[in-house]
Write an enzyme that holds these catalytic residues in place. Sequence first.
Site, PDB file in Angstrom:
ATOM      1  N   GLU A   1     -17.250  23.732 -22.542  1.00  0.00           N
ATOM      2  CA  GLU A   1     -16.811  24.266 -21.359  1.00  0.00           C
ATOM      3  C   GLU A   1     -15.712  23.373 -20.372  1.00  0.00           C
ATOM      4  OE1 GLU A   1     -20.109  26.251 -18.940  1.00  0.00           O
ATOM      5  OE2 GLU A   1     -21.006  24.522 -19.363  1.00  0.00           O
TER       6      GLU A   1
ATOM      7  N   HIS B   1     -25.760  20.858 -13.636  1.00  0.00           N
ATOM      8  CA  HIS B   1     -26.766  21.892 -13.694  1.00  0.00           C
ATOM      9  C   HIS B   1     -27.786  21.356 -12.418  1.00  0.00           C
ATOM     10  CE1 HIS B   1     -25.876  22.694 -18.202  1.00  0.00           C
ATOM     11  NE2 HIS B   1     -24.649  23.400 -17.333  1.00  0.00           N
TER      12      HIS B   1
ATOM     13  N   HIS C   1     -26.560  29.037 -13.475  1.00  0.00           N
ATOM     14  CA  HIS C   1     -26.075  27.859 -14.453  1.00  0.00           C
ATOM     15  C   HIS C   1     -25.824  26.743 -13.652  1.00  0.00           C
ATOM     16  CE1 HIS C   1     -22.555  27.069 -17.315  1.00  0.00           C
ATOM     17  NE2 HIS C   1     -23.437  26.117 -17.189  1.00  0.00           N
TER      18      HIS C   1
HETATM   19 MN    MN Z   1     -22.683  24.001 -18.155  1.00  0.00          MN
END
Ligand code: MN
Length: 239
Positions: free
Chosen positions: A73, A94, A162
């Site tokens: 990511e 998160h 998420h």
């Molecule tokens: Mn993530």
Amino acid sequence: MTNFQDLVIAYRILAEHGIIDAYGHISVRSPTNPERFWMARSIAPELVTEADMMEFGMDSEPIDAKGFNPVIERYIHGEVYKSRPEVMAVVHNHSPSVIPFCCTNTTLQPIFHMSAFIGLGVPNWEIRDAQEDSDMLVRNAYLGESLAKKLDGHPAALMRGHGAVVVGESLAVAVGRSVYLEQNARMQFQAEMLAGDDGEITFMSDKEVAANVVWQEYGRFWNLVRNKMIKKLDAEKLA
Ligand code: MN
């Protein structure tokens, strides 16, 4: 290359505060080249050392992979740095108390002065607007750009189902905002329980937010947690 000590410390502080666990990451823009940023390889944040750091270009690709796996990511970071020249640090987490606010109609609001920045707006990014039936991960520049557009000029954005992206003009601000975003989410939930049927909660007003955010650099917070972490890391080295 400038040493990575403060970035390692930032990883460890976020892990210690439960903002990132085995996943999640923080990056910093290179102080010597604004077209590059630094972030650890794909590794649990609590294990990060200076040797794990990698340098990336604005396309989120490693300048020198050094045989490491980069974080999938990383596009979150690259696309934010591209669109926000004043941003010097980016956190992706998160954060557990924050997640419920990204999948309900309850909006995060500034419940106390340490998280006044929430009053500047924390938009909620819906990945389905960019890609249907995804695995929820920001796997490419297209998804990163979509998220950066939703973030726009705000201090943070939620990511439905998420987590969140949190930015700052320094490591201290990005870390401080991440910690106080989590605290605010927890306290807002508690206030909603306490408020019960009448449901009345007094949040900060727009003017209180504006008066607060001008000085909120989290300097004292950063100084405290950084010093504690340096002592802990030194003790680890001696053990
Ligand atoms: Mn993530």
